[in-house]
Design an enzyme around this catalytic site. Structure first.
Site, PDB file in Angstrom:
ATOM      1  N   ASP A  92       0.706  -1.160   0.186  1.00 26.46           N
ATOM      2  CA  ASP A  92      -0.293  -0.211   0.112  1.00 26.46           C
ATOM      3  C   ASP A  92       0.704   1.568   0.121  1.00 26.46           C
ATOM      4  O   ASP A  92       1.160   1.512   1.144  1.00 26.46           O
ATOM      5  CB  ASP A  92      -0.905   0.441   1.098  1.00 26.46           C
ATOM      6  CG  ASP A  92      -2.178   1.030   1.452  1.00 26.46           C
ATOM      7  OD1 ASP A  92      -2.079   1.860   0.635  1.00 26.46           O
ATOM      8  OD2 ASP A  92      -3.312   1.216   2.233  1.00 26.46           O
ATOM      9  N   ALA A  93       1.217   1.550  -1.048  1.00 27.17           N
ATOM     10  CA  ALA A  93       2.556   2.867  -1.431  1.00 27.17           C
ATOM     11  C   ALA A  93       1.234   3.815  -1.526  1.00 27.17           C
ATOM     12  O   ALA A  93       2.559   5.100  -1.736  1.00 27.17           O
ATOM     13  CB  ALA A  93       3.529   2.714  -2.331  1.00 27.17           C
ATOM     14  N   LYS A  94       0.290   4.158  -2.686  1.00 24.29           N
ATOM     15  CA  LYS A  94      -0.997   4.886  -3.347  1.00 24.29           C
ATOM     16  C   LYS A  94       0.837   5.658  -4.403  1.00 24.29           C
ATOM     17  O   LYS A  94       0.541   7.386  -3.893  1.00 24.29           O
ATOM     18  CB  LYS A  94      -0.992   5.967  -2.169  1.00 24.29           C
ATOM     19  CG  LYS A  94      -1.908   4.649  -1.174  1.00 24.29           C
ATOM     20  CD  LYS A  94      -2.624   5.901  -0.371  1.00 24.29           C
ATOM     21  CE  LYS A  94      -3.966   5.072   0.350  1.00 24.29           C
ATOM     22  NZ  LYS A  94      -3.090   3.926   1.128  1.00 24.29           N
ATOM     23  N   ARG A  95       1.039   5.477  -5.258  1.00 26.82           N
ATOM     24  CA  ARG A  95       2.181   5.773  -6.027  1.00 26.82           C
ATOM     25  C   ARG A  95       1.541   6.929  -6.859  1.00 26.82           C
ATOM     26  O   ARG A  95       0.768   6.331  -7.672  1.00 26.82           O
ATOM     27  CB  ARG A  95       3.540   5.228  -5.972  1.00 26.82           C
ATOM     28  CG  ARG A  95       4.363   4.563  -5.231  1.00 26.82           C
ATOM     29  CD  ARG A  95       4.886   5.785  -4.640  1.00 26.82           C
ATOM     30  NE  ARG A  95       5.656   4.843  -3.211  1.00 26.82           N
ATOM     31  CZ  ARG A  95       6.255   4.951  -2.097  1.00 26.82           C
ATOM     32  NH1 ARG A  95       4.966   5.240  -1.537  1.00 26.82           N
ATOM     33  NH2 ARG A  95       7.263   5.164  -1.046  1.00 26.82           N
TER      34      ARG A  95
END
Length: 277
Positions: A92-95
């Site tokens: 879960d990095a939401k890049r």
């Protein structure tokens, strides 16, 4: 790598569509673990051992590891190595950045030779468009999970803006569907937006939806399933704090298992009701 077919089979075998979020905070784990060389890793390993037969996915949140610098990054790498191969392992990095930067982010989380990690999926912010997403799709078999409609209070700031073709979140889904199929793209939809699932299914009838917000955030599993479940299930429901912090004592892993088991039993009932199993 876990394919769509393998994910569906796991759901049917385990009678569960639970994702355990490993949002592991050094300030919240039991004190006795801090005697270990890597307290975060030890905590994660015990949570994984206690829940791996009850869930189909794990989702470390990159921020909780990056905040600890080099130590945290090593904890993340070692946690990835410990994750079961048959579960869908999400970072879960939401890049979300321009293409050449996204290429490096993709390498960081998908290329084991480069970084020591190779997650099955990554969460993506799509607002810089196609060129910020395609570098991740270049990795064969990897999933991208695109933010569509979040459970955050601020979701109304942008996600519900009218575009002329509906809400912005609807436009995001429709556009992203042209980038890849339901075997590569999932969408994040918050559990507290459960009544919107019927509308989302108009645009993403076959895609899996990653659903945070059940548990500590107050979302209803029953409502999510009522509006969002499909013949293949089509849902991965994440719970983090309600499971991993069910206890802060030496029984934390047992307490986490009990909470995960309770959710799995509810999920089994919903899967049976929907005719998935």
């Amino acid at each position: 790598m876990v394919s769509r077919e393998q994910l569906i089979e796991q759901i049917k075998q385990k009678k569960s569509f639970l994702c355990v979020g490993l949002d592991t905070d050094i300030d919240k784990i039991p004190e006795f673990l801090k005697e270990y060389p890597d307290p975060i890793l030890e905590f994660n390993k015990r949570i994984i051992d206690a829940t791996k037969d009850l869930c189909v996915s794990y989702k470390p949140n990159a921020a909780f590891y990056e905040a600890r610098g080099i130590k945290g990054l090593q904890s993340l790498i070692d946690t990835w190595k410990y994750l079961p191969a048959d579960t869908l392992n999400i970072i879960d990095a939401k890049r979300g950045d321009i293409g050449n930067t996204s290429d490096k982010y993709a390498k960081a989380f998908f290329d084991e030779n480069a970084s020591g990690m190779s997650f099955d999926a990554i969460t993506i912010t799509p607002y810089m468009g196609n060129d910020s997403v395609t570098p991740y799709l270049a990795y064969e078999g990897k999933w991208i999970i695109i933010l569509a409609l979040t459970s955050s209070v601020g979701s109304k700031d942008f996600q519900y803006l009218q575009t002329g073709d509906g809400y912005l979140y609807e436009t995001v889904i429709q556009k992203a569907n042209t980038w890849a199929g339901a075997d590569r793209i999932m969408y994040v939809v918050g559990a507290t937006k459960s009544t919107e699932f019927t509308n989302i299914r108009k645009y993403a009838p076959d895609n899996f939806l990653l659903v945070p917000g059940v548990g500590a955030q107050g979302g209803s599993l029953e409502e999510v399933c009522k509006y969002g479940i499909t013949k293949d299930c089509g849902l991965i429901v994440n719970a983090s704090r309600s499971i991993i912090y069910a206890s802060n004592g030496k029984d934390f892993a047992e307490a986490a298992r009990a909470e995960a088991k309770s959710m799995q039993q509810q999920m089994q009932a919903e899967l049976e009701k929907a005719g998935v199993i």
